[in-house]
Design a protein around this motif. Structure first.
Motif, PDB file in Angstrom:
ATOM      1  N   SER A   1       0.814  -1.214   0.000  1.00 54.33           N
ATOM      2  CA  SER A   1       0.000   0.000   0.000  1.00 54.33           C
ATOM      3  C   SER A   1       0.848   1.265   0.000  1.00 54.33           C
ATOM      4  O   SER A   1       0.311   2.376  -0.019  1.00 54.33           O
TER       5      SER A   1
ATOM      6  N   PRO B   1      -3.470 -13.673  -0.653  1.00 55.09           N
ATOM      7  CA  PRO B   1      -4.695 -12.873  -0.845  1.00 55.09           C
ATOM      8  C   PRO B   1      -4.415 -11.380  -1.014  1.00 55.09           C
ATOM      9  O   PRO B   1      -5.164 -10.676  -1.701  1.00 55.09           O
ATOM     10  N   LEU B   2      -3.345 -10.909  -0.396  1.00 53.69           N
ATOM     11  CA  LEU B   2      -3.021  -9.490  -0.481  1.00 53.69           C
ATOM     12  C   LEU B   2      -2.470  -9.143  -1.861  1.00 53.69           C
ATOM     13  O   LEU B   2      -2.807  -8.093  -2.430  1.00 53.69           O
TER      14      LEU B   2
ATOM     15  N   TYR C   1      -3.219 -10.780  -4.523  1.00 51.58           N
ATOM     16  CA  TYR C   1      -4.382 -10.903  -5.415  1.00 51.58           C
ATOM     17  C   TYR C   1      -5.136  -9.576  -5.478  1.00 51.58           C
ATOM     18  O   TYR C   1      -5.539  -9.122  -6.552  1.00 51.58           O
ATOM     19  N   ARG C   2      -5.296  -8.956  -4.334  1.00 49.45           N
ATOM     20  CA  ARG C   2      -5.981  -7.659  -4.307  1.00 49.45           C
ATOM     21  C   ARG C   2      -5.185  -6.600  -5.061  1.00 49.45           C
ATOM     22  O   ARG C   2      -5.757  -5.762  -5.765  1.00 49.45           O
TER      23      ARG C   2
ATOM     24  N   SER D   1      -7.839  -8.242  -8.337  1.00 48.37           N
ATOM     25  CA  SER D   1      -9.224  -7.850  -8.052  1.00 48.37           C
ATOM     26  C   SER D   1      -9.410  -6.348  -7.859  1.00 48.37           C
ATOM     27  O   SER D   1     -10.498  -5.820  -8.112  1.00 48.37           O
ATOM     28  N   GLY D   2      -8.368  -5.661  -7.368  1.00 47.19           N
ATOM     29  CA  GLY D   2      -8.519  -4.243  -7.066  1.00 47.19           C
ATOM     30  C   GLY D   2      -9.292  -3.969  -5.798  1.00 47.19           C
ATOM     31  O   GLY D   2      -9.607  -2.811  -5.488  1.00 47.19           O
ATOM     32  N   ASP D   3      -9.619  -5.016  -5.034  1.00 48.85           N
ATOM     33  CA  ASP D   3     -10.307  -4.819  -3.754  1.00 48.85           C
ATOM     34  C   ASP D   3      -9.393  -4.091  -2.778  1.00 48.85           C
ATOM     35  O   ASP D   3      -8.172  -4.108  -2.926  1.00 48.85           O
ATOM     36  N   PRO D   4      -9.976  -3.450  -1.762  1.00 45.49           N
ATOM     37  CA  PRO D   4      -9.172  -2.641  -0.852  1.00 45.49           C
ATOM     38  C   PRO D   4      -8.074  -3.447  -0.154  1.00 45.49           C
ATOM     39  O   PRO D   4      -8.291  -4.595   0.262  1.00 45.49           O
ATOM     40  N   LEU D   5      -6.926  -2.837  -0.067  1.00 47.34           N
ATOM     41  CA  LEU D   5      -5.821  -3.377   0.722  1.00 47.34           C
ATOM     42  C   LEU D   5      -5.805  -2.620   2.039  1.00 47.34           C
ATOM     43  O   LEU D   5      -5.381  -1.460   2.094  1.00 47.34           O
TER      44      LEU D   5
ATOM     45  N   ALA E   1      -8.200  -6.732   5.710  1.00 54.36           N
ATOM     46  CA  ALA E   1      -7.823  -7.772   4.751  1.00 54.36           C
ATOM     47  C   ALA E   1      -6.570  -8.502   5.211  1.00 54.36           C
ATOM     48  O   ALA E   1      -6.470  -9.732   5.093  1.00 54.36           O
TER      49      ALA E   1
END
Length: 202
Positions: free
Chosen positions: A102, A167-168, A170-171, A175-179, A183
């Motif tokens: 991040s 999973p981090l 991957y985001r 996926s662009g999901d929030p880091l 999470a």
């Protein structure tokens, strides 16, 4: 691009160390700004305020420069935490990965290196070595958990550590999901729970 000689395995001292630090910092900035395709040794030399000859002689190619950058990043990563519990240790690992992915500079740098590794074998080799170093640094937390009886005998420590960061990444990359901290903590809890259940025994 031609293959470069592998980077040195020991840290140089004095002026050599200062030059290496300046060049690697400049290379990281350039990667974060322009990506792998925009990385140029002459531009790195200009940014680092060192002679082009020095950069070309020491690193030879952009691939060799990236390899040394990853080596330095592995050397400078924060040491493994020892919280006294598997879940606590894995949460510390997840928070460290989160901090990196991040970060305004580190996140685009990793995206650029990972993108380059998909089509450049030398970069891929350097990236694999970087992650092997990080996994080896954190694997002992699983061995300690096994000694404490938190996980079954024969638990694959490297697989547990990989399960935390996967999973981090991957985001970040897919996926662009929030880091965020939620999470990271969820990834650590999932890996610890699976390890305790024997999912990673070999």
């Amino acid at each position: 691009m031609t293959a470069a000689e592998p980077p040195p395995t020991t840290r140089p001292g004095g002026r050599t160390a200062r030059v290496r630090e300046a060049v690697l910092r400049a290379a990281g900035d350039a990667l974060a700004e322009r990506g792998f395709d925009g990385l140029d040794l002459a531009d790195v030399a200009r940014r680092a305020e060192v002679g082009k000859t020095t950069v070309y002689r020491r690193w030879s190619t952009t691939t060799g420069l990236i390899a040394d950058l990853l080596t330095a990043m592995a050397e400078d990563s924060l040491p493994r935490s020892d919280t006294g519990s598997l879940e606590g240790d894995l949460r510390a690992n997840a928070r460290l990965v989160l901090r990196t992915l991040s970060d305004p500079r580190q996140a685009p740098l990793f995206r650029a290196v990972i993108a380059a590794a998909t089509c450049d074998p030398r970069t891929a080799e350097a990236l694999h070595a970087f992650y092997a170093t990080r996994i080896a640094e954190w694997a002992p937390c699983v061995a300690l958990a096994e000694k404490r009886g938190e996980v079954p005998p024969g638990t694959d420590a490297a697989e547990v550590v990989r399960a935390v960061s996967a999973p981090l990444y991957y985001r970040l990359l897919a996926s662009g999901d929030p880091l965020d901290a939620a999470a990271a903590d969820r990834a650590a809890l999932a890996a610890a729970t699976a390890a305790r259940a024997g999912v990673y025994t070999v």
